[in-house]
Scaffold this motif. Structure first.
Motif, short mmCIF file in Angstrom:
data_model
loop_
_atom_site.label_atom_id
_atom_site.label_comp_id
_atom_site.label_asym_id
_atom_site.label_seq_id
_atom_site.Cartn_x
_atom_site.Cartn_y
_atom_site.Cartn_z
N GLY A 100 -44.62 29.56 35.92
CA GLY A 100 -45.09 30.52 34.92
C GLY A 100 -44.25 30.43 33.67
N PRO A 101 -44.53 31.28 32.70
CA PRO A 101 -43.76 31.26 31.44
C PRO A 101 -42.27 31.50 31.71
CG PRO A 101 -45.73 32.63 31.24
CD PRO A 101 -45.60 32.29 32.69
N GLY A 102 -41.45 30.81 30.92
CA GLY A 102 -40.01 30.97 31.06
C GLY A 102 -39.26 29.70 30.74
N LYS A 104 -38.04 27.29 32.59
CA LYS A 104 -38.50 26.08 33.26
C LYS A 104 -39.72 25.49 32.55
CE LYS A 104 -39.17 26.83 37.49
NZ LYS A 104 -39.88 27.28 38.71
N LEU A 105 -40.70 26.34 32.23
CA LEU A 105 -41.90 25.86 31.56
C LEU A 105 -41.57 25.35 30.15
CD1 LEU A 105 -44.95 25.45 31.68
CD2 LEU A 105 -45.23 27.77 30.79
N ASP A 106 -40.66 26.02 29.47
CA ASP A 106 -40.26 25.57 28.13
C ASP A 106 -39.70 24.14 28.18
OD1 ASP A 106 -41.02 28.01 27.13
OD2 ASP A 106 -38.97 28.82 27.02
N ALA A 107 -38.89 23.87 29.19
CA ALA A 107 -38.33 22.53 29.34
C ALA A 107 -39.42 21.51 29.66
CB ALA A 107 -37.26 22.52 30.43
N ILE A 108 -40.38 21.93 30.45
CA ILE A 108 -41.46 21.03 30.83
C ILE A 108 -42.34 20.72 29.63
CG2 ILE A 108 -43.60 20.91 32.19
CD1 ILE A 108 -42.01 22.51 34.36
N VAL A 109 -42.67 21.74 28.85
CA VAL A 109 -43.50 21.55 27.66
C VAL A 109 -42.82 20.63 26.66
CG1 VAL A 109 -44.48 22.74 25.66
CG2 VAL A 109 -44.72 23.74 27.94
N ALA A 110 -41.50 20.65 26.62
CA ALA A 110 -40.76 19.77 25.71
C ALA A 110 -40.99 18.31 26.05
CB ALA A 110 -39.27 20.11 25.75
N GLY A 111 -41.39 18.03 27.28
CA GLY A 111 -41.80 16.69 27.66
C GLY A 111 -40.70 15.73 28.02
N GLY A 112 -39.48 16.19 28.15
CA GLY A 112 -38.38 15.30 28.50
C GLY A 112 -38.42 14.90 29.96
N PRO A 113 -37.60 13.92 30.33
CA PRO A 113 -37.54 13.51 31.73
C PRO A 113 -36.94 14.60 32.60
CG PRO A 113 -35.80 12.44 30.49
CD PRO A 113 -36.65 13.16 29.50
N GLY A 157 -45.20 37.03 40.60
CA GLY A 157 -45.49 36.87 39.18
C GLY A 157 -46.53 35.79 38.95
N ALA A 158 -47.06 35.76 37.75
CA ALA A 158 -48.09 34.79 37.40
C ALA A 158 -47.51 33.38 37.37
CB ALA A 158 -48.69 35.14 36.04
N LYS A 159 -48.13 32.48 38.10
CA LYS A 159 -47.74 31.06 38.13
C LYS A 159 -49.00 30.24 37.84
CE LYS A 159 -43.67 32.31 39.81
NZ LYS A 159 -42.40 32.19 39.10
N GLU A 160 -49.47 30.35 36.62
CA GLU A 160 -50.77 29.79 36.28
C GLU A 160 -50.71 28.33 35.83
OE1 GLU A 160 -52.07 32.47 33.29
OE2 GLU A 160 -52.44 34.12 34.70
N HIS A 161 -49.52 27.79 35.65
CA HIS A 161 -49.40 26.42 35.18
C HIS A 161 -49.12 25.49 36.36
CE1 HIS A 161 -49.16 27.70 30.91
NE2 HIS A 161 -48.56 28.77 31.44
#
Length: 194
Positions: A100-102, A104-113, A157-161
């Protein structure tokens, strides 16, 4: 029968059909407790006949990943490493998890390894394995691309991703667990002789 410090159980010597209790006083405890491990002759024989350590093939890595559902996701955020527990699922040569948002997701969206690590033991607790999957994340957008089963997160919590890790590197190893006297310092060395 009670364990003697640093040795096997007191009393009669264990026969080939008896379990052995080994107590190790190397780890100091304010309550005077000791680590005691119960091993069976079968477990000892299995560990002794297994190679001390071997690298896993890609096939074996996936086989072991399928036996677990909890791993540790390592990402880099602003130059700082972070690790998160995730419920994952191997799916067609990749690993899938929900978030979900937070942070962890921010790091994933950044697209790094990133890297996913999982490990476990055999049923007798004598052989351990560890697998590391490195790759890049991508969010599953198309419903048709969703795996038939999606792992359920432990946390509320919401885990929609739904995130898929596409591996660029896969490695693993399996090894016999050493007895504590091989990796714990004796108390006098660990405490500076006190």
């Amino acid at each position: 029968m009670f364990g003697t410090p640093g040795g096997t159980t007191s009393g009669e010597p264990p026969s080939s059909s008896r379990n052995v209790l080994t107590c190790h006083p190397y780890f100091p405890s304010p309550l005077g407790l000791r680590l005691c491990i119960v091993t069976s002759p079968e477990a000892e024989s299995s560990a002794a006949s297994s190679p001390p350590r071997n690298e896993l093939s890609a096939h074996d890595c996936w086989k072991y990943l399928q036996t677990s559902s909890v791993g540790r996701l390592a990402v880099v955020i602003g130059g700082s490493p972070e690790i998160f527990p995730v419920n994952y699922l191997p799916d067609e040569g990749s690993a899938v998890f929900r978030t979900g948002p937070g942070t962890k997701l921010d790091a994933i969206v950044a697209g790094g390894p990133l890297a996913l690590e999982a490990d476990g033991l055999n049923t007798s607790g004598t052989i351990a394995w560890s697998v590391v999957l490195k790759g890049f994340p991508e969010e599953v957008q198309d419903v048709d691309d969703l795996p038939q089963q999606i792992p359920s997160p432990w946390e509320e919590g919401a885990k929609e991703h739904v995130i898929r890790i596409v591996p660029t590197e896969l490695s693993g190893r399996r090894f016999v667990i050493a007895r504590p006297e091989h990796w714990w310092l004796p108390r006098d060395r660990a405490t500076g002789g006190t």
